[in-house]
Scaffold this active site. Structure first.
Site, PDB file in Angstrom:
ATOM      1  N   GLY A  89       0.835  -1.250  -0.008  1.00  0.00           N
ATOM      2  CA  GLY A  89       0.031   0.031   0.001  1.00  0.00           C
ATOM      3  C   GLY A  89       0.889   1.238   0.087  1.00  0.00           C
ATOM      4  O   GLY A  89       2.150   1.075   0.170  1.00  0.00           O
ATOM      5  N   ARG A  92       4.533   5.791   1.734  1.00  0.00           N
ATOM      6  CA  ARG A  92       5.277   6.992   1.908  1.00  0.00           C
ATOM      7  C   ARG A  92       4.858   8.028   0.887  1.00  0.00           C
ATOM      8  O   ARG A  92       5.326   8.811   0.487  1.00  0.00           O
ATOM      9  CB  ARG A  92       6.779   6.881   1.895  1.00  0.00           C
ATOM     10  N   LYS A 127       5.603  11.043  -2.963  1.00  0.00           N
ATOM     11  CA  LYS A 127       6.505  10.293  -2.517  1.00  0.00           C
ATOM     12  C   LYS A 127       7.434  11.135  -1.305  1.00  0.00           C
ATOM     13  O   LYS A 127       8.010  12.024  -1.799  1.00  0.00           O
ATOM     14  CB  LYS A 127       7.531   9.740  -3.713  1.00  0.00           C
ATOM     15  N   ASP A 139       9.794   5.267   7.910  1.00  0.00           N
ATOM     16  CA  ASP A 139       9.538   6.866   8.445  1.00  0.00           C
ATOM     17  C   ASP A 139       8.720   7.534   7.256  1.00  0.00           C
ATOM     18  O   ASP A 139       8.336   8.720   7.457  1.00  0.00           O
ATOM     19  CB  ASP A 139      10.709   7.239   8.581  1.00  0.00           C
ATOM     20  N   GLY A 140       8.346   6.916   6.208  1.00  0.00           N
ATOM     21  CA  GLY A 140       7.511   7.536   5.013  1.00  0.00           C
ATOM     22  C   GLY A 140       8.226   8.767   4.416  1.00  0.00           C
ATOM     23  O   GLY A 140       7.706   9.631   3.895  1.00  0.00           O
ATOM     24  N   ASP A 267       3.386  -4.126  -7.990  1.00  0.00           N
ATOM     25  CA  ASP A 267       2.955  -2.801  -7.457  1.00  0.00           C
ATOM     26  C   ASP A 267       3.736  -1.564  -8.259  1.00  0.00           C
ATOM     27  O   ASP A 267       3.116  -0.330  -7.884  1.00  0.00           O
ATOM     28  CB  ASP A 267       2.958  -2.556  -5.891  1.00  0.00           C
TER      29      ASP A 267
END
Length: 486
Positions: A89, A92, A127, A139-140, A267
């Site tokens: 999913g 980030r 992103k 940490d995204g 993905d």
């Protein structure tokens, strides 16, 4: 904000409902320093009138654009190096907005009349915008170097006529990130890309994993109506056939560009056949079938010459997901069309790169075969991009190529076969050779040493001149080639 008449919000993904995404908020970054603003892309969707302050508020702080409901982290699964992962999913990033492309911009990019009349539906996706329910403890964030690399990859691919997302915005965010695979701490950034759909193969895989026929049906109709409207409603095999054709075109364009995506997981492939999400990408320095982009691709699964195999394998996973709503036979027939479509598109892509017209299947195949043979024989001495630069336009470039820095490489039986095959084909739009780019001895390339040098200037001295200069020169090269992504 000053909304241009060309700005047309159309947030259609949200029509699918809560089963497909999660409402999220962007991270609160300590800084927002605008580093790259793609006004050419912004003009195509009516956002070029934004001031820098407004740009930062929408693409650094993520205040919703007019008519947009706010960010949503998309849900999907996927095979990563052929191992299924149900814990994926948007970890980030998120879908920030959807909007229509200006008809004039669509026409300039070679878009079909059907799409042009309505304007293509495009996504603004992020992103490095922060953690989401799918971050899995990460940490995204995005490193500034990673953002810079995506900008360069997208610019080069667009110039080479590859269907690609465009790097819309890059904003430095003032955080010091720790990474295990590069020197840390390192600078941080948030990227926004403009893309023709983020509906992935893995979006369908997730619905199939959950056993949700209703979700598959909704996804097929959503993607068919918006991205492949020539397919009849309810025709899942026809939809798959359209995705196969688009994916074959994309893969052929990668090969002709000498591009290695690096991570062709399910993905990272979408239903429009547009390339996106550039991590460990590379362009070939010279012909090398086993060339890999990712240091972690130990088996060469996604090596340069294995990319068609990788894309076809991913398409079979999409076909498997569609078995919930269609019979296996017609889906298999759709998948079996990939090979012929890929070879047809590869011939067309090489002709476009060499700037010559088609002469029919046999002659076009001969030119493809002799071009690859010459690149193979040339080894490290004959770089990939210079061959296409030297011989662009066929016979009209003979003096330029033979009198140029690689003139001594162009001799022998293999070269003679290439030259004969090339000269069979009439030049396509030979006026392109009048562009000043072709008066230079060397083409514009995007090799790793230069990418690293551009980053070093930024990292050591905060010198962005090399990056901006590179973007300018790549766009000039794109104007000279005058290729399209269709």
């Amino acid at each position: 904000m000053p909304v241009s008449p060309a700005y047309r919000p159309d947030p259609r993904f949200f029509d699918l409902g809560e089963d497909y995404g999660d409402a999220v908020a962007a991270a609160d970054f300590p800084e927002a320093i605008l580093r790259v603003r793609n006004d050419r892309a912004a003009a195509s969707v009516g956002l070029d009138a934004l001031t820098d302050a407004e740009w930062i508020s929408h693409f650094g702080r993520f205040e919703p654009l007019p008519g947009q409901p706010g960010p949503v982290a998309m849900r999907y699964h996927g095979h990563q190096f052929r191992t299924y992962n149900p814990d994926l999913g948007d970890g980030r990033g998120f879908l920030a907005a959807q909007l229509r492309e200006r008809p004039q911009a669509a026409s300039a990019r070679g878009v079909s009349d059907r799409e042009n009349n309505a304007g293509r539906l495009l996504d603004l996706g992020t992103k490095g915008s922060g953690q989401t329910p799918w971050s899995r403890g990460a940490d995204g964030r995005l490193t500034l170097k990673g953002g810079m690399r995506e900008v360069l990859a997208a610019e080069m691919l667009e110039a080479l006529g590859v269907p690609t997302s465009r790097a819309f915005s890059l904003i430095e965010t003032g955080e010091a990130l720790q990474r295990g695979d590069e020197p840390s701490p390192t600078r941080s950034a948030v990227l926004v890309r403009l893309s023709h759909s983020h509906i992935r193969f893995g979006t369908f895989q997730r619905a199939a994993y959950l056993g949700r026929r209703d979700m598959i049906e909704a996804l097929v109709e959503h993607a068919r109506a918006l991205y492949h409207p020539a397919v009849a409603p309810g025709d899942a095999p026809g939809f798959l056939r359209a995705v196969v054709e688009a994916s074959a075109r994309l893969t052929a364009r990668w090969i002709a560009a000498g591009f290695v995506h690096g991570v062709l997981n399910t993905d990272n492939l979408n239903v429009t056949g547009e390339s996106f999400d550039y991590g460990p990408w590379r362009f070939l320095p010279h012909y090398e079938p086993g060339f890999t982009a990712a240091y972690f691709d130990q088996t060469g699964l996604y090596a340069f010459a294995r990319q068609p195999e990788a894309v076809f394998w991913a398409l079979t996973q999409l076909g498997g997901a569609l078995k919930l709503v269609a019979d296996a036979g017609p889906l298999t027939d759709a998948l079996n069309g990939f090979g012929a479509a890929y070879i047809r598109e590869l011939r067309a892509a090489f002709l476009a790169r060499l700037g010559v017209q088609s002469l029919g299947e046999a002659a076009d195949q001969r030119l493809l075969d002799t071009t690859l043979a010459l690149l193979r024989q040339g080894g490290e001495a004959l770089r990939w991009e210079p061959l296409f630069f030297d011989w662009f336009g066929g016979f009209a470039s003979s003096a330029r190529a033979l009198g140029g820095p690689r003139g001594k490489l162009y001799q022998g039986e293999t070269f003679d076969a290439f030259r004969f095959a090339l000269f069979e084909h009439a030049p396509d739009r030979p006026e392109r050779l009048e562009h000043p780019v072709f008066a230079r001895p060397e083409p514009e390339e995007m090799l790793i040493d230069e990418v690293e040098a551009i980053w070093t200037a930024i990292d050591d001295d905060d010198d962005w001149g090399a990056l901006y200069g590179k973007i300018r020169r790549v766009r000039e090269a794109g104007e000279a080639w005058a290729l399209t992504d269709c």
